[in-house]
Design an enzyme around this catalytic site. Structure first.
Site, short mmCIF file in Angstrom:
data_model
loop_
_atom_site.label_atom_id
_atom_site.label_comp_id
_atom_site.label_asym_id
_atom_site.label_seq_id
_atom_site.Cartn_x
_atom_site.Cartn_y
_atom_site.Cartn_z
N GLN A 66 0.82 -1.22 0.00
CA GLN A 66 0.00 0.00 0.00
C GLN A 66 0.85 1.26 0.00
OE1 GLN A 66 -1.51 -1.07 4.13
NE2 GLN A 66 -1.59 1.15 4.29
N CYS A 72 -5.11 0.21 3.68
CA CYS A 72 -5.01 -1.18 4.13
C CYS A 72 -6.33 -1.93 3.98
CB CYS A 72 -4.53 -1.24 5.57
SG CYS A 72 -5.57 -0.37 6.76
N HIS A 368 -5.95 -0.99 11.70
CA HIS A 368 -5.36 -1.61 10.51
C HIS A 368 -6.18 -2.83 10.12
CE1 HIS A 368 -2.26 -2.29 7.59
NE2 HIS A 368 -1.73 -3.36 8.17
N ASN A 390 -0.05 -9.17 5.28
CA ASN A 390 -0.10 -7.72 5.44
C ASN A 390 -0.09 -7.07 4.05
OD1 ASN A 390 0.03 -5.14 6.65
ND2 ASN A 390 1.37 -5.90 8.27
#
Length: 452
Positions: A66, A72, A368, A390
């Protein structure tokens, strides 16, 4: 103020003497001043327990990044969708455009903001509500329900159809200037209303403002494609999908996911949010005609059970958490045992508040969004360690992956998104029919996943 509350020289002398009297304090001081709190509090034995092997695992393509943006929640949502494309067409990897939903989210958030300004013309400018609306009207952050609204309206496109730009990779300047323009719009609308401008004329002003917003976003991000060509080849170089698609057609053909089947489960054990009930957050959303967010609040064990069930069926799980708590970021380890901050200082620092108290006292909220892609289970099926994809690129953590201990899940995971079939009959009935309880705009359950 009461003079008894004053910090006196005697107080300071006593505190200093007490500190120096304990060898552990001196050792901790030397370690922290040289390396920082987390490095000094790191527990190597706990770090060693976070191995990257899993009983249940969903395989994904190459890691996405990102970069310097708060997207996110978009990356996590798109990663759950691209998994379906990779699996369906036997691809080595694939990536959906993250710039495409960014464009439409900014556009819809601007419209949502202006609609809220028109709806609060009678509220004082310095009141809490209008001040809140003005504070950060189009931030990068979001929720699963907001992404669902975007997909239903605009579909998705491959990354090649709308690639990254300087303003999508780093959204700071774009957000800054667009926020300034929107605050100017709010001033014009409120002052026009005070001057007696009719409701119809205010709506005309709002439409003109949205034309400017579109102009701004096209300048920063490029124009979203109305139709594009697709050529997908599988691992054996066989052409498996080709043709011309609109974004909505591509979503239906390639992803084939009924986003309305996916529901947000939260776990907020605070007194004002009894479990088993449905909640929304006032003034939170993006696509006006699709409404806001909808959560079912359940005990944390039910979030785990639903997530495990979905992983066992070969599907990743979108989740939201307070990522910076008890986190070794460079190593990609979220584990309450991996950092002994309380032992380092000699009194409760992390341990001074429990999960509910952290929410009530402003210490924790969802920051997040990521994707659960694996889990280790005990003999009786209880999770012990989770694999996390992630969105910080392959150089983060371990090839872009993190691990999350089950104890950390207990403390800092606040939301999972799962197919409604993993709910019990009573839970589905509550989600569908329960009278929705409205939370204040600033409630911690209204936080937006946005960590860069």
């Amino acid at each position: 103020m009461d003079e008894k509350l004053t910090v006196t020289p005697d107080d300071l002398a006593a505190a200093s003497a007490d500190f120096r009297a304990d060898r552990a304090n001196v050792v901790a001081k030397n370690a922290v001043t040289a390396s920082g709190i987390r490095a000094a509090a790191r527990v190597p034995e706990a770090v060693g327990a976070n191995a990257m092997t899993f009983d249940v695992e969903v395989r994904q393509g190459e890691r996405c990044d990102q970069q310097h943006s708060g997207r996110c929640w978009m990356f996590a949502s798109l990663n759950t969708m691209r998994h379906r494309i990779i699996r369906r067409y036997n691809l080595k990897t694939f990536e959906l455009s993250q710039t495409y939903p960014l464009f439409w989210d900014k556009l819809e958030k601007c419209n949502w903001f202006l609609a809220n300004i028109l709806d609060t013309l009678d509220e004082p400018l310095d009141g809490r509500l209008v001040s809140y609306l003005l504070s950060d009207p189009i931030c990068d952050g979001g929720q699963w329900d907001m992404f669902r609204s975007l997909v239903k309206k605009y579909g998705v496109v491959p990354k090649e159809a709308m690639p990254e730009t300087a303003c999508s990779r780093n959204t700071r300047e774009m957000d800054k200037y667009l926020t300034r323009y929107l605050r100017g719009c709010a001033r014009r609308l409120r002052e026009s209303a005070e001057a007696g401008v009719s409701a119809d004329d205010l709506l005309d002003m709002q439409r003109e403002m949205m034309g400017d917003v579109h102009h701004f976003l096209v300048t920063c991000l490029g124009e979203p494609p109305a139709r594009f060509e697709v050529r997908l080849r599988d691992k054996d170089d066989k052409l498996v999908l080709s043709g011309s698609f609109t974004p909505q057609e591509f979503f239906a053909e390639a992803v084939g996911m009924d986003v309305d089947d996916y529901v947000s489960l939260i776990s907020a054990p605070t007194a004002d949010k009894p479990f088993g009930h449905v909640y929304t957050v006032s003034r939170l959303g993006n696509v006006v005609e699709d409404g806001g967010v909808r959560y079912l609040n359940l005990p944390i064990e039910r979030l785990k059970e639903a997530a495990v069930a979905q992983l066992q069926d070969g599907l990743p799980v979108w989740f939201g958490c307070d990522v910076d708590q008890s986190y070794l970021r460079a190593e990609g380890i979220m584990d309450t045992a991996a950092l002994d901050v309380d032992g380092l200082f000699g009194f409760p620092v992390e341990g001074c508040l429990n999960r509910a108290e952290r929410l009530d006292y402003g210490e924790s909220l969802m920051t997040h969004a990521m994707v659960l892609e694996g889990v280790n289970l005990t003999a009786d099926g209880h999770p012990t360690l989770w694999k996390v994809e992630n969105s910080w690129g392959k150089d983060h953590g371990r090839d872009g992956f993190d691990t999350l201990s089950d104890a950390w899940f207990d403390e800092y995971v606040y939301q999972v998104v799962v197919d409604r079939r993993y709910l019990t009959d009573d839970e589905r009935a509550a989600y569908d029919t329960e009278e929705v309880r409205v939370l204040a705009p600033w409630d911690p359950m209204g936080s937006l996943a946005r960590v860069r």
